[in-house]
Design a protein around this motif. Structure first.
Motif, PDB file in Angstrom:
ATOM      1  N   LEU A   1       0.824  -1.202   0.000  1.00 54.51           N
ATOM      2  CA  LEU A   1       0.000   0.000   0.000  1.00 54.51           C
ATOM      3  C   LEU A   1       0.866   1.263   0.000  1.00 54.51           C
ATOM      4  CD1 LEU A   1      -2.654  -1.049   2.682  1.00 54.51           C
ATOM      5  CD2 LEU A   1      -2.944  -0.993   0.202  1.00 54.51           C
ATOM      6  N   GLY A   2       2.172   1.070   0.228  1.00 50.16           N
ATOM      7  CA  GLY A   2       3.076   2.212   0.335  1.00 50.16           C
ATOM      8  C   GLY A   2       3.012   3.128  -0.881  1.00 50.16           C
ATOM      9  N   GLU A   3       3.017   2.536  -2.060  1.00 47.54           N
ATOM     10  CA  GLU A   3       2.972   3.335  -3.286  1.00 47.54           C
ATOM     11  C   GLU A   3       1.687   4.153  -3.359  1.00 47.54           C
ATOM     12  OE1 GLU A   3       4.218   0.358  -3.047  1.00 47.54           O
ATOM     13  OE2 GLU A   3       6.126   0.383  -4.119  1.00 47.54           O
TER      14      GLU A   3
ATOM     15  N   THR B   1      10.275   4.564  -6.088  1.00 46.72           N
ATOM     16  CA  THR B   1      10.366   4.222  -4.663  1.00 46.72           C
ATOM     17  C   THR B   1      11.797   4.087  -4.145  1.00 46.72           C
ATOM     18  OG1 THR B   1       8.325   2.992  -4.964  1.00 46.72           O
ATOM     19  CG2 THR B   1       9.509   2.609  -2.920  1.00 46.72           C
TER      20      THR B   1
ATOM     21  N   MET C   1      10.927   7.655  -2.211  1.00 45.37           N
ATOM     22  CA  MET C   1      10.007   7.575  -1.082  1.00 45.37           C
ATOM     23  C   MET C   1      10.684   8.001   0.232  1.00 45.37           C
ATOM     24  SD  MET C   1       7.247   4.920  -0.843  1.00 45.37           S
ATOM     25  CE  MET C   1       6.311   4.348   0.501  1.00 45.37           C
TER      26      MET C   1
ATOM     27  N   TYR D   1       4.968  -5.946  12.272  1.00 47.82           N
ATOM     28  CA  TYR D   1       4.908  -5.227  10.998  1.00 47.82           C
ATOM     29  C   TYR D   1       4.779  -6.244   9.874  1.00 47.82           C
ATOM     30  CZ  TYR D   1       6.762  -2.022   7.365  1.00 47.82           C
ATOM     31  OH  TYR D   1       6.959  -1.237   6.259  1.00 47.82           O
TER      32      TYR D   1
ATOM     33  N   LYS E   1       1.587  -7.276   6.613  1.00 48.31           N
ATOM     34  CA  LYS E   1       0.194  -7.559   6.311  1.00 48.31           C
ATOM     35  C   LYS E   1       0.049  -8.915   5.642  1.00 48.31           C
ATOM     36  CE  LYS E   1       0.088  -3.168   3.989  1.00 48.31           C
ATOM     37  NZ  LYS E   1       1.263  -3.456   3.357  1.00 48.31           N
TER      38      LYS E   1
ATOM     39  N   THR F   1      -1.568  -7.836  12.105  1.00 49.81           N
ATOM     40  CA  THR F   1      -2.649  -7.423  11.191  1.00 49.81           C
ATOM     41  C   THR F   1      -2.430  -8.137   9.860  1.00 49.81           C
ATOM     42  OG1 THR F   1      -1.468  -5.480  10.339  1.00 49.81           O
ATOM     43  CG2 THR F   1      -2.837  -5.136  12.281  1.00 49.81           C
TER      44      THR F   1
ATOM     45  N   LEU G   1      -6.323  -4.487   8.600  1.00 51.81           N
ATOM     46  CA  LEU G   1      -7.224  -3.441   9.099  1.00 51.81           C
ATOM     47  C   LEU G   1      -7.274  -2.262   8.134  1.00 51.81           C
ATOM     48  CD1 LEU G   1      -6.152  -3.253  12.868  1.00 51.81           C
ATOM     49  CD2 LEU G   1      -8.202  -4.340  11.923  1.00 51.81           C
TER      50      LEU G   1
ATOM     51  N   GLN H   1      -6.850   1.576   7.260  1.00 49.22           N
ATOM     52  CA  GLN H   1      -5.802   2.449   7.801  1.00 49.22           C
ATOM     53  C   GLN H   1      -6.128   3.108   9.146  1.00 49.22           C
ATOM     54  OE1 GLN H   1      -4.213   5.276   4.937  1.00 49.22           O
ATOM     55  NE2 GLN H   1      -2.188   4.365   5.172  1.00 49.22           N
TER      56      GLN H   1
ATOM     57  N   PRO I   1       8.340  -5.845   4.894  1.00 46.93           N
ATOM     58  CA  PRO I   1       8.814  -5.102   3.720  1.00 46.93           C
ATOM     59  C   PRO I   1       9.905  -4.088   4.046  1.00 46.93           C
ATOM     60  CG  PRO I   1       6.722  -4.200   4.470  1.00 46.93           C
ATOM     61  CD  PRO I   1       6.991  -5.406   5.299  1.00 46.93           C
ATOM     62  N   TYR I   2      10.729  -3.849   3.037  1.00 49.36           N
ATOM     63  CA  TYR I   2      11.777  -2.856   3.187  1.00 49.36           C
ATOM     64  C   TYR I   2      11.186  -1.453   3.062  1.00 49.36           C
ATOM     65  CZ  TYR I   2      15.007  -6.637   1.811  1.00 49.36           C
ATOM     66  OH  TYR I   2      15.724  -7.804   1.720  1.00 49.36           O
TER      67      TYR I   2
ATOM     68  N   PRO J   1       5.997   2.805   4.791  1.00 47.21           N
ATOM     69  CA  PRO J   1       5.495   3.902   5.629  1.00 47.21           C
ATOM     70  C   PRO J   1       5.148   3.500   7.065  1.00 47.21           C
ATOM     71  CG  PRO J   1       4.156   3.629   3.634  1.00 47.21           C
ATOM     72  CD  PRO J   1       5.051   2.434   3.727  1.00 47.21           C
ATOM     73  N   ALA J   2       4.804   2.211   7.280  1.00 41.93           N
ATOM     74  CA  ALA J   2       4.235   1.846   8.578  1.00 41.93           C
ATOM     75  C   ALA J   2       5.132   2.181   9.788  1.00 41.93           C
ATOM     76  CB  ALA J   2       3.834   0.366   8.568  1.00 41.93           C
TER      77      ALA J   2
ATOM     78  N   GLU K   1       4.543   5.653  10.860  1.00 42.03           N
ATOM     79  CA  GLU K   1       3.228   5.809  11.503  1.00 42.03           C
ATOM     80  C   GLU K   1       3.284   5.297  12.937  1.00 42.03           C
ATOM     81  OE1 GLU K   1       0.637   3.646   8.885  1.00 42.03           O
ATOM     82  OE2 GLU K   1       0.980   5.019   7.226  1.00 42.03           O
TER      83      GLU K   1
HETATM   84  C1  U2F Z   1       6.343  -1.087   1.337  1.00 40.70           C
HETATM   85  O1  U2F Z   1       4.985  -1.347   1.069  1.00 40.70           O
HETATM   86  P1  U2F Z   1       3.939  -1.789   2.129  1.00 40.70           P
HETATM   87  O2  U2F Z   1       2.592  -1.453   1.679  1.00 40.70           O
HETATM   88  O3  U2F Z   1       4.173  -3.227   2.429  1.00 40.70           O
HETATM   89  O4  U2F Z   1       4.301  -0.850   3.374  1.00 40.70           O
HETATM   90  P2  U2F Z   1       3.747  -0.826   4.824  1.00 40.70           P
HETATM   91  O5  U2F Z   1       4.749  -0.021   5.558  1.00 40.70           O
HETATM   92  O6  U2F Z   1       3.422  -2.178   5.339  1.00 40.70           O
HETATM   93  O7  U2F Z   1       2.370  -0.072   4.858  1.00 40.70           O
HETATM   94  C2  U2F Z   1       1.750   0.731   3.944  1.00 40.70           C
HETATM   95  C3  U2F Z   1       0.453   1.215   4.572  1.00 40.70           C
HETATM   96  O8  U2F Z   1      -0.369   0.113   4.965  1.00 40.70           O
HETATM   97  C4  U2F Z   1      -1.211   0.554   6.007  1.00 40.70           C
HETATM   98  C5  U2F Z   1      -0.336   1.443   6.840  1.00 40.70           C
HETATM   99  C6  U2F Z   1       0.655   2.034   5.822  1.00 40.70           C
HETATM  100  O9  U2F Z   1       0.385   3.382   5.514  1.00 40.70           O
HETATM  101  O10 U2F Z   1      -1.124   2.409   7.476  1.00 40.70           O
HETATM  102  N1  U2F Z   1      -1.778  -0.593   6.733  1.00 40.70           N
HETATM  103  C7  U2F Z   1      -3.119  -0.780   6.731  1.00 40.70           C
HETATM  104  O11 U2F Z   1      -3.853  -0.008   6.133  1.00 40.70           O
HETATM  105  N2  U2F Z   1      -3.666  -1.843   7.437  1.00 40.70           N
HETATM  106  C8  U2F Z   1      -2.892  -2.706   8.121  1.00 40.70           C
HETATM  107  O12 U2F Z   1      -3.430  -3.637   8.719  1.00 40.70           O
HETATM  108  C9  U2F Z   1      -1.489  -2.526   8.109  1.00 40.70           C
HETATM  109  C10 U2F Z   1      -0.950  -1.447   7.403  1.00 40.70           C
HETATM  110  C11 U2F Z   1       6.756   0.075   0.530  1.00 40.70           C
HETATM  111  F1  U2F Z   1       5.949   1.147   0.818  1.00 40.70           F
HETATM  112  C12 U2F Z   1       6.695  -0.239  -0.905  1.00 40.70           C
HETATM  113  O13 U2F Z   1       7.219   0.845  -1.606  1.00 40.70           O
HETATM  114  C13 U2F Z   1       7.519  -1.480  -1.222  1.00 40.70           C
HETATM  115  O14 U2F Z   1       7.288  -1.880  -2.530  1.00 40.70           O
HETATM  116  C14 U2F Z   1       7.162  -2.608  -0.272  1.00 40.70           C
HETATM  117  C15 U2F Z   1       8.149  -3.721  -0.370  1.00 40.70           C
HETATM  118  O15 U2F Z   1       9.394  -3.341   0.167  1.00 40.70           O
HETATM  119  O16 U2F Z   1       7.179  -2.150   1.061  1.00 40.70           O
END
Ligand code: U2F
Length: 564
Positions: free
Chosen positions: A83-85, A166, A201, A238, A240, A266, A287, A289, A308-309, A312-313, A316
């Motif tokens: 969801l980061g993107e 990113t 990012m 951390y 999903k 989560t 969940l 956001q 994930p590397y 955003p989480a 937060e």
């Molecule tokens: C990153 O992507 P992700 O989407 O895996 O990054 P996260 O840090 O897990 O979270 C992104 C959002 O997901 C939301 C949370 C974050 O803003 O509020 N969220 C949610 O809505 N519900 C939940 O139960 C848990 C989290 C990165 F951003 C990408 O650029 C990369 O491609 C990816 C792989 O490295 O990692």
């Protein structure tokens, strides 16, 4: 036309279109953050004190969300996919809109085409079609689309493009000929753009521009409430997706955690608990956001499992008063040794799951430990459980910080200006540098008169001759500064070496992303022949690199003190 700050985002929500799960996620986010954006706009307006801002016509073409590029993300929004993107694109749109620019958004080739004017092909002359936008924000997929539809005018207008990228693109990978000759060719790079046109990012490498995203900011009352309302021993993992729980040595790791903390997750699941997630973990499922934020508000600890590397989480979590615990990577992960980074146009080494959290935030908010060392891990957990930390959000990740940065880029970054080998005054005629006592530090002594209009202003240049094997990114950080690639032309001359009292027996000019540099054996000096290859990243034990550094604003590493 002057740009006027906007605080009502309902028109933006219409511009964003509808249908896809990804767009729904983005729009919910934008709606939820409206009040924060409005307040940030007010504050920034005050700070800028009525300075003139030109209104730009901006196209935002989100390539990875188009069907034509496969749109693999949208169907995974509700299933634990990245969801980061989407967080970032939602925030970019909001920032551009709030700053008052004219905005178009496209998520399909058809929409792109109709916004670009006459399509190429029979009966139309692509060269004659002027691009109706001052700026285009897109991604690597979108670049392909634009090249296809703009035909010959792509070359002419590519300087107006900004690529949301990113993990970043290093100059050696961006220069087509160099990348091909020296093994830096990947699926993505080699567009020959100015490396600053790539926007990342996190502030990974100063060779690119740092775009970022935002996290919700708390006021003092909310901060106090959160601090008082923390459950004493709650941790959230951390990740999903269930695959994240396939961590090596997980059992031992979790059993240590479980001694001190109640572990929550989560993790997305369909009908039954994913087998990877142990029974003692309280799994809430994926969940929405806002509910995820609520969970973070109660938790004491947010635990990274290595993937994930760089998402955003963790920001937060820290903003909601959690400590972020993550593993150190030794050896570091990179495109040379890890599947995830393979083929990405960067050699950057990642020393932990979230290097930004480690080096820009650090203790007491962030603990980076060796997960294979049970004693170190247990000691860290014991201390964390005992300490109370304040919610913390770096300024550059607040709405105001993002608005400030995007404003500065829009008003000052111009990649369409005629490219010269070096800006005026770059030959440094009459000792424009002051020598530091150790003769390795240069300071631009005159004010910006030698390079009028340069941005960042030339007087913020501080130059260092790095130690052998040290990259300019690190050499600048060693001195509390940041590498500034746009200053390389000031240093790329025999004069600069002379002023630094570098004893050059000979000087050569070649294409090499490590130049300008000095090679000790043989006392050879090397100048950069290709301006696109100026690079903060990169090192070799053969060279002492000549590095352009600058200062930066506290909490806003993208901008120098006098950059606003
Ligand atoms: C990153 O992507 P992700 O989407 O895996 O990054 P996260 O840090 O897990 O979270 C992104 C959002 O997901 C939301 C949370 C974050 O803003 O509020 N969220 C949610 O809505 N519900 C939940 O139960 C848990 C989290 C990165 F951003 C990408 O650029 C990369 O491609 C990816 C792989 O490295 O990692």
């Amino acid at each position: 036309v002057q740009a006027v700050f906007r605080s009502n985002l309902s028109h933006l929500l219409e511009l964003m279109g509808s249908g896809k799960e990804s767009l729904i996620f983005m729009k919910k986010r934008t709606k939820r953050l409206t009040a924060q954006w409005a307040l940030a706009a007010q504050r920034l307006a005050q700070k800028l004190g009525g300075a003139r801002r030109d209104q730009k016509q901006v196209l935002v073409h989100i390539g990875f969300l188009t069907e034509e590029s496969g749109d693999v993300f949208s169907p995974r929004v509700l299933k634990g996919g990245p969801l980061g993107e989407m967080v970032q694109w939602a925030d970019i749109l909001a920032a551009l809109y709030v700053l008052g620019h004219g905005l178009r958004v496209t998520v399909s080739l058809k929409e792109l085409q109709s916004n670009l004017g006459a399509p190429p092909g029979r009966g139309s002359c692509p060269l004659a079609t002027p691009l109706p936008f001052d700026l285009v924000y897109t991604d690597y997929h979108g670049l392909q689309h634009m090249k296809r539809y703009m035909g010959l005018s792509f070359r002419k207008y590519r300087c107006r493009i900004r690529v949301i990228d990113t993990f970043g693109t290093e100059p050696a990978y961006n220069h087509e000929e160099y990348a091909t000759l020296h093994g830096y060719r990947t699926n993505w790079g080699y567009w020959n753009l100015n490396p600053k046109q790539f926007m990342t990012m996190f502030p990974h490498t100063p060779d690119n521009s740092f775009m970022g995203f935002v996290s919700e900011e708390l006021n003092e009352t909310e901060k106090q409430l959160i601090k008082g309302g923390k459950a004493s021993n709650m941790a959230v993992v951390y990740g999903k997706e269930a695959s994240i729980w396939k961590l090596q040595g997980k059992e031992k790791f979790l059993s240590i955690l479980n001694k001190y903390l109640e572990i929550h997750g989560t993790v997305y699941y369909e009908s039954q608990r994913p087998p990877e997630v142990p029974a003692f973990v309280k799994n809430h499922g994926l969940l929405p956001q806002p509910e995820f934020q609520q969970l973070l508000r109660k938790a004491k600890l947010f635990i990274g499992f290595g993937f994930p590397y760089e998402g955003p989480a963790p920001l937060e979590a820290i903003a909601n008063g959690c400590v972020f615990l993550q593993s150190r990577f030794s050896p570091p992960h990179s495109s040379l040794n890890h599947e995830f980074f393979r083929g990405k146009p960067t050699s950057r080494e990642v020393f932990s799951q979230h290097p930004y959290a480690e080096s820009f935030i650090g203790k007491p908010h962030v603990w980076t430990v060796d997960y294979n060392n049970s004693e170190e891990l247990e000691a860290a957990i014991k201390t964390i459980v005992r300490t109370q930390v304040d919610p913390y959000l770096p300024y550059e990740y607040t709405c105001e910080g993002m608005l400030e940065r995007v404003h500065a880029y829009i008003q000052h970054q111009d990649f369409c200006a005629a490219p010269g080998p070096a800006p005026p005054g770059a030959r440094a005629p009459e000792s424009p540098f002051i020598l530091a006592p150790n003769a390795t530090h240069l300071k631009w002594a005159r004010n910006a008169s030698l390079a009028p209009g340069a941005w960042p202003p030339a007087h913020s240049l501080r130059a260092w001759l790095a130690a052998a094997g040290r990259a300019c990114t690190d050499a600048c950080l060693d001195h509390g500064l940041i590498c500034e690639p746009s200053f390389f032309p000031f240093l790329n001359s025999q004069d600069a070496f002379q002023t630094l009292q570098v004893p050059c027996d000979s000087t050569e000019s070649e294409m090499n992303h490590l130049y300008p540099a000095f090679a000790q054996p043989g006392q050879e000096c090397f100048l950069q022949k290709e301006p696109l290859l100026f690079s903060c990243a990169g090192s070799s034990s053969k060279y002492r690199r000549l590095c352009p550094c600058r200062d930066f604003r506290k909490g806003q590493v993208a901008l120098c003190q006098d950059c606003l």
